[in-house]
Enzyme design. Structure first.
Site, PDB file in Angstrom:
ATOM      1  N   ASP A  72       0.813  -1.212   0.000  1.00 48.25           N
ATOM      2  CA  ASP A  72       0.000   0.000   0.000  1.00 48.25           C
ATOM      3  C   ASP A  72       0.849   1.265   0.000  1.00 48.25           C
ATOM      4  OD1 ASP A  72       0.919  -0.359   2.651  1.00 48.25           O
ATOM      5  OD2 ASP A  72      -1.001  -1.182   3.276  1.00 48.25           O
ATOM      6  N   ASP A 141      -7.522  -4.389  14.621  1.00 44.40           N
ATOM      7  CA  ASP A 141      -8.886  -4.706  14.209  1.00 44.40           C
ATOM      8  C   ASP A 141      -8.924  -5.798  13.141  1.00 44.40           C
ATOM      9  OD1 ASP A 141      -7.896  -3.373  12.020  1.00 44.40           O
ATOM     10  OD2 ASP A 141      -9.398  -1.776  12.015  1.00 44.40           O
ATOM     11  N   HIS A 143      -7.214  -5.993  10.256  1.00 43.18           N
ATOM     12  CA  HIS A 143      -7.050  -5.652   8.843  1.00 43.18           C
ATOM     13  C   HIS A 143      -5.672  -6.036   8.320  1.00 43.18           C
ATOM     14  CE1 HIS A 143      -5.229  -1.778  10.373  1.00 43.18           C
ATOM     15  NE2 HIS A 143      -4.446  -1.970   9.306  1.00 43.18           N
ATOM     16  N   GLU A 148      -9.582  -2.704   5.732  1.00 41.14           N
ATOM     17  CA  GLU A 148     -10.125  -2.564   7.076  1.00 41.14           C
ATOM     18  C   GLU A 148     -11.479  -3.265   7.189  1.00 41.14           C
ATOM     19  OE1 GLU A 148      -9.565   1.741   7.097  1.00 41.14           O
ATOM     20  OE2 GLU A 148      -7.904   1.453   8.477  1.00 41.14           O
TER      21      GLU A 148
END
Length: 270
Positions: A72, A141, A143, A148
């Protein structure tokens, strides 16, 4: 799915390092048949990157015929910005190994057409025959990359709006100035990661314990994108003891037992 439980972050990093090195050496890459790595940024891979640099300096591995694709990049952040993922990768890894610059691929968050940039990234991965080993970390979380909670498990490389939690968490890299954190990023999709021949995810610390228990014991769900690894034919999670805090004792003992002969990272290069 394999779960490799290591004592701490240092040993987790060593195991991951030697696994990557073993795959490179067994592939014996050449200019006509390179080995393709998917790479992450963030704190999780830093120990592994330094160990890989050490192995390169010792002459154990070479990156001359390695092609890389990063997961990313922020949108709108100049490549030379100290917190861009371009800067991260060159400062922490690429500048210290013998990789060819033309073999490094990082999404361009300043491309004039971001949708086209994402489509071309997917095409470049396909053109080299796909990714042999995709490495990554995971968020608290659950991801992976910037996929996400709520991201499609079939998603491809795309523009992604970051959640407030991610922006606040990443503000620690921007002098705790939340307003300085980009609000969008380009990211490979869960489907892009799942297309790799192998996937290895590093999970470290108590704050990742819920993500780990969901990955190993939970149901496959877009709420925890790491759970997609359950559907991959060759996925590995390498974790440390603190990250195991929420695993059922039976699950913990099971993986400790079946992997007991595979926990010494040094054996990976024998």
């Amino acid at each position: 799915m394999r779960l490799i439980i290591q004592e701490n972050y240092a040993s987790l990093s060593k195991w991951s390092t030697y696994y990557v090195a073993s795959k490179i050496r067994s592939a014996n890459p050449t200019p006509s048949k390179p080995f393709v790595l998917g790479l992450p940024t963030g704190s999780s891979p830093l120990g592994m990157y330094q160990n890989l640099i050490d192995l390169y300096r010792e002459g154990i591995i070479s990156f001359e015929n390695i092609i890389t694709f990063n997961m990313d990049e922020y949108v709108g952040l100049p490549e030379e910005h100290p917190q861009s993922y371009h800067s991260f990768m060159w400062n922490n890894f690429f500048s210290q190994i013998n990789i060819k610059p033309e073999n490094v691929h990082i999404l361009n968050g300043n491309a004039p057409d971001l949708k086209q940039e994402c489509e071309q990234y997917e095409a470049k991965i396909k053109a080299v025959g796909g990714i042999d080993l995709f490495l990554g970390g995971v968020g608290a979380d659950g991801h992976i990359a910037f996929n996400e909670p709520g991201s499609s498990l079939f998603s491809r490389t795309r523009i992604k709006t970051l959640t407030t939690d991610t922006i606040i968490l990443n503000s620690r890299f921007f002098d705790d100035e939340v307003d300085q954190v980009p609000k969008t990023a380009l990211t490979v999709g869960v489907g892009t990661i799942m297309d790799a021949k192998e996937v290895l995810i590093m999970v470290s610390g108590y704050n990742k314990a819920e993500a780990l228990v969901q990955a190993v014991e939970g149901a496959v769900s877009q709420k925890w994108t790491i759970t997609a690894l359950q559907m991959h034919p060759k996925s590995i999670i390498v974790c440390d003891e603190p990250a195991c805090d929420k695993l059922q004792l039976g699950t913990y003992k099971y993986f400790k037992d079946i992997e007991k002969n595979n926990l010494d990272y040094r054996s990976l290069l024998l």
